[in-house]
Design an enzyme around this catalytic site. Structure first.
Site, PDB file in Angstrom:
ATOM      1  N   GLY A  64      85.093  71.445  43.619  1.00 36.58           N
ATOM      2  CA  GLY A  64      83.739  71.894  43.918  1.00 36.58           C
ATOM      3  C   GLY A  64      83.527  72.572  45.254  1.00 36.58           C
ATOM      4  CD1 TRP A  66      86.424  77.831  46.925  1.00 36.13           C
ATOM      5  CD2 TRP A  66      86.504  79.432  45.375  1.00 36.13           C
ATOM      6  NE1 TRP A  66      87.552  78.577  47.150  1.00 36.13           N
ATOM      7  CE2 TRP A  66      87.632  79.566  46.224  1.00 36.13           C
ATOM      8  CE3 TRP A  66      86.349  80.319  44.323  1.00 36.13           C
ATOM      9  CZ2 TRP A  66      88.581  80.570  46.051  1.00 36.13           C
ATOM     10  CZ3 TRP A  66      87.305  81.319  44.134  1.00 36.13           C
ATOM     11  CH2 TRP A  66      88.399  81.443  44.986  1.00 36.13           C
ATOM     12  CG  ASP A  97      87.876  72.823  36.634  1.00 33.09           C
ATOM     13  OD1 ASP A  97      88.177  73.554  37.596  1.00 33.09           O
ATOM     14  OD2 ASP A  97      88.700  72.107  36.047  1.00 33.09           O
ATOM     15  CG  ASP A 113      90.941  75.673  27.954  1.00 35.69           C
ATOM     16  OD1 ASP A 113      90.844  76.758  28.569  1.00 35.69           O
ATOM     17  OD2 ASP A 113      92.033  75.232  27.540  1.00 35.69           O
ATOM     18  CG  ASP A 138      90.645  78.230  43.386  1.00 36.04           C
ATOM     19  OD1 ASP A 138      91.513  79.047  43.709  1.00 36.04           O
ATOM     20  OD2 ASP A 138      90.572  77.092  43.888  1.00 36.04           O
ATOM     21  CE  LYS A 178      94.446  79.179  42.571  1.00 35.39           C
ATOM     22  NZ  LYS A 178      94.385  77.826  43.161  1.00 35.39           N
TER      23      LYS A 178
END
Length: 231
Positions: A64, A66, A97, A113, A138, A178
């Protein structure tokens, strides 16, 4: 026995690096859940991506940090109250997430997912047809150490983030992803160049030197369906 001793030495070295890491200490001092907050902070301060009033989607959000950073950017600046971790905020944050996510005030969280159609549908329902200003990702797969296999799994996540951005970003919106240097990296750079008017690779100071992690940033879709430029 030798293997166990080596493992203990590695773990001890990692723990020592972790507890002496200046970004870990700063995160603890400033109330961020992880040092990752300072990666996004440097990217944002370099490119001025996140501003109050925006709609931000945070992919791969756990634990969490970000979302915490964005939330503080959205905290009203009146009366010197900017940067508050709680209370009113000017903007919308939707986080997603696979892992559980300790609630953050004002952040809407979806657990699931991102690769599954049902979860993507939940995210799109939360967006509700509004143009998204910034997508921050991320997300990363569990790396196997097999370069070609890992590269394919990383590329899959990046491509999904780009697909989502094409459908939902404002024309002048931004995507932060990322990625990892190595097999497939140059193809991901080309993918960003193909889809965004401006693309940049940034390795923040908070990314450890030995890590192959870096971040690709795309600004301004070459084709957009989600909305017009924001004022």
């Amino acid at each position: 026995m030798k293997v166990k001793t080596k493992s203990k030495k590695v773990n001890k070295a990692w723990l020592n690096d972790h507890v002496t890491d200046p970004y870990v200490r700063l995160a603890q001092k400033e109330g961020f859940r992880s040092r990752a907050a300072y990666k996004l902070k440097e990217i944002d301060e370099t490119l001025q991506l996140i501003r109050p009033g925006q709609l931000v989607v945070d992919l791969g959000a756990a634990p969490g940090a970000w979302s915490q950073y964005v939330r503080r950017k959205f905290a009203p600046k009146e009366a010197g109250a900017g940067g508050a971790a709680t209370g009113a905020l000017n903007g919308t944050i939707i986080a997603l997430d696979l892992l559980e996510f300790e609630p953050i005030e004002g952040v809407q969280f979806i657990q699931g997912d991102f690769r599954e159609a049902e979860v993507l549908a939940q995210l799109e329902a939360a967006v509700g047809g509004r143009p998204v200003d910034v997508v921050i990702s991320d997300m990363a797969p569990n790396l196997s150490g097999i370069a070609s296999h890992d590269a394919a799994r990383i590329a899959d996540l990046v491509e999904l983030a780009i697909d989502f951005s094409q459908q939902h970003l404002r024309k002048d919106g931004a995507l932060v992803c990322k990625v990892f240097h190595g097999s497939g990296y140059s193809q991901l750079v080309e993918l960003f160049r193909a889809h965004f008017r401006v693309s940049k690779a940034i390795k923040p100071k908070a990314s450890r030197d030995r890590s192959s992690e870096t971040f690709l940033v795309g600004i301004g879709l070459k084709t957009a369906t989600a909305g017009t430029a924001s004022g």
